[in-house]
Write an enzyme that holds these catalytic residues in place. Sequence first.
Site, mmCIF file in Angstrom:
data_model
loop_
_atom_site.group_PDB
_atom_site.id
_atom_site.type_symbol
_atom_site.label_atom_id
_atom_site.label_comp_id
_atom_site.label_asym_id
_atom_site.label_seq_id
_atom_site.Cartn_x
_atom_site.Cartn_y
_atom_site.Cartn_z
ATOM 1 N N GLY A 290 29.596 -10.088 86.164
ATOM 2 C CA GLY A 290 30.508 -9.368 87.055
ATOM 3 C C GLY A 290 31.935 -9.868 87.085
ATOM 4 N N MET B 28 24.861 -2.496 81.110
ATOM 5 C CA MET B 28 24.130 -2.458 79.840
ATOM 6 C C MET B 28 23.048 -1.376 79.830
ATOM 7 S SD MET B 28 25.824 -4.707 78.298
ATOM 8 C CE MET B 28 26.948 -6.034 78.725
ATOM 9 N N LEU C 296 23.169 5.449 80.116
ATOM 10 C CA LEU C 296 23.197 6.363 81.260
ATOM 11 C C LEU C 296 22.468 7.668 80.967
ATOM 12 C CD1 LEU C 296 26.806 6.196 82.733
ATOM 13 C CD2 LEU C 296 24.807 4.822 83.304
ATOM 14 N N ASN D 57 34.363 3.098 81.130
ATOM 15 C CA ASN D 57 33.663 1.901 80.649
ATOM 16 C C ASN D 57 34.690 0.937 80.060
ATOM 17 O OD1 ASN D 57 31.392 0.289 79.706
ATOM 18 N ND2 ASN D 57 31.827 1.080 77.651
ATOM 19 N N HIS E 55 34.918 -1.800 77.004
ATOM 20 C CA HIS E 55 34.211 -2.256 75.816
ATOM 21 C C HIS E 55 34.998 -3.415 75.189
ATOM 22 C CE1 HIS E 55 31.538 -2.107 72.404
ATOM 23 N NE2 HIS E 55 32.593 -2.231 71.622
ATOM 24 N N ASP F 238 30.118 4.811 73.225
ATOM 25 C CA ASP F 238 31.520 4.380 73.025
ATOM 26 C C ASP F 238 32.373 5.435 72.320
ATOM 27 O OD1 ASP F 238 30.742 1.886 74.116
ATOM 28 O OD2 ASP F 238 30.184 1.132 72.145
ATOM 29 N N GLU G 178 40.409 -7.361 78.982
ATOM 30 C CA GLU G 178 39.515 -6.604 79.870
ATOM 31 C C GLU G 178 39.965 -6.624 81.329
ATOM 32 O OE1 GLU G 178 35.279 -7.259 79.403
ATOM 33 O OE2 GLU G 178 35.577 -8.015 77.391
HETATM 34 C C1 GAR Z 1 32.200 -7.618 79.208
HETATM 35 O O1 GAR Z 1 32.706 -8.355 78.132
HETATM 36 C C2 GAR Z 1 32.187 -6.142 78.879
HETATM 37 O O2 GAR Z 1 33.273 -5.745 78.095
HETATM 38 C C3 GAR Z 1 30.903 -6.019 78.120
HETATM 39 O O3 GAR Z 1 30.003 -6.877 78.794
HETATM 40 C C4 GAR Z 1 30.724 -7.946 79.406
HETATM 41 C C5 GAR Z 1 30.345 -8.011 80.883
HETATM 42 O O4 GAR Z 1 30.914 -9.104 81.522
HETATM 43 N N1 GAR Z 1 30.439 -4.662 78.100
HETATM 44 C C6 GAR Z 1 29.847 -4.115 77.042
HETATM 45 O O5 GAR Z 1 29.597 -4.723 76.028
HETATM 46 C C7 GAR Z 1 29.488 -2.652 77.197
HETATM 47 N N2 GAR Z 1 29.197 -2.067 75.935
HETATM 48 P P1 GAR Z 1 31.051 -9.188 83.116
HETATM 49 O O6 GAR Z 1 29.664 -8.889 83.706
HETATM 50 O O7 GAR Z 1 31.457 -10.591 83.366
HETATM 51 O O8 GAR Z 1 32.081 -8.187 83.562
#
Ligand code: GAR
Length: 207
Positions: A12, A91, A94, A108, A110, A151, A181
């Site tokens: 998170g 993850m 949907l 989202n 990525h 994606d 991000e």
């Molecule tokens: C993040 O790096 C996000 O970009 C990735 O999971 C991580 C979650 O981190 N998402 C994906 O790969 C989706 N395809 P977080 O729980 O610390 O935000």
Amino acid sequence: MLRVGILVSGGGTNLQAIIDAINTGKITNARIEVVISNNPNAYALTRARDNGIEAVCISPKTFDKREQFNDALLLKLKEYNPDLIVLAGCMVVLPEKLIKEYRNKIINIHPALIPSFCGTGYYGLKVHEKALERGVKLTGATCHFVDEGTDTGPIISQKAVEVMDNDTPEILQKRVMEQAEWIIMPQAIDDIANGRIKVENGKVIHI
Ligand code: GAR
């Protein structure tokens, strides 16, 4: 006020970046109504509760059939009547019904520059492992609307991040989070909340 529902699965840190951006006024006109996790142990749930945000777990493991999980997730989301659904490290694939009902209302983050290192099997740390295997010198993150593909939805924003010679997947992941991000996702929410984005012919236009 934009009503935001956030779906998470893990640590998170993107959720935290959104919470911080709301608290410091970098995001205006938006309020997080609920955080929903498929994983009961997601630290994201604790982050939400610590910030007085409603946090709910809906785990596919507690349902016999995927359909039942899908219906429960959709029903729960609808309780909060969100204008925008944010996938912040979510993850879960949907349900199509959800994507159709919330067309151009789901975003989202990525951890790569789409269309590189994306699609089925590219998520979390794996994305950085593959980028390092390929020896790319630049990677980054992409914030995009979610459509039926993996994606493939309209791209809202991207930010490039340099890859260093001695990077491990973990080190690269941290740099991509910090430099890309945690910046572009809150920015996209602020843009949407303040009517600065529209989708035309499958592409995002910044007004
Ligand atoms: C993040 O790096 C996000 O970009 C990735 O999971 C991580 C979650 O981190 N998402 C994906 O790969 C989706 N395809 P977080 O729980 O610390 O935000």
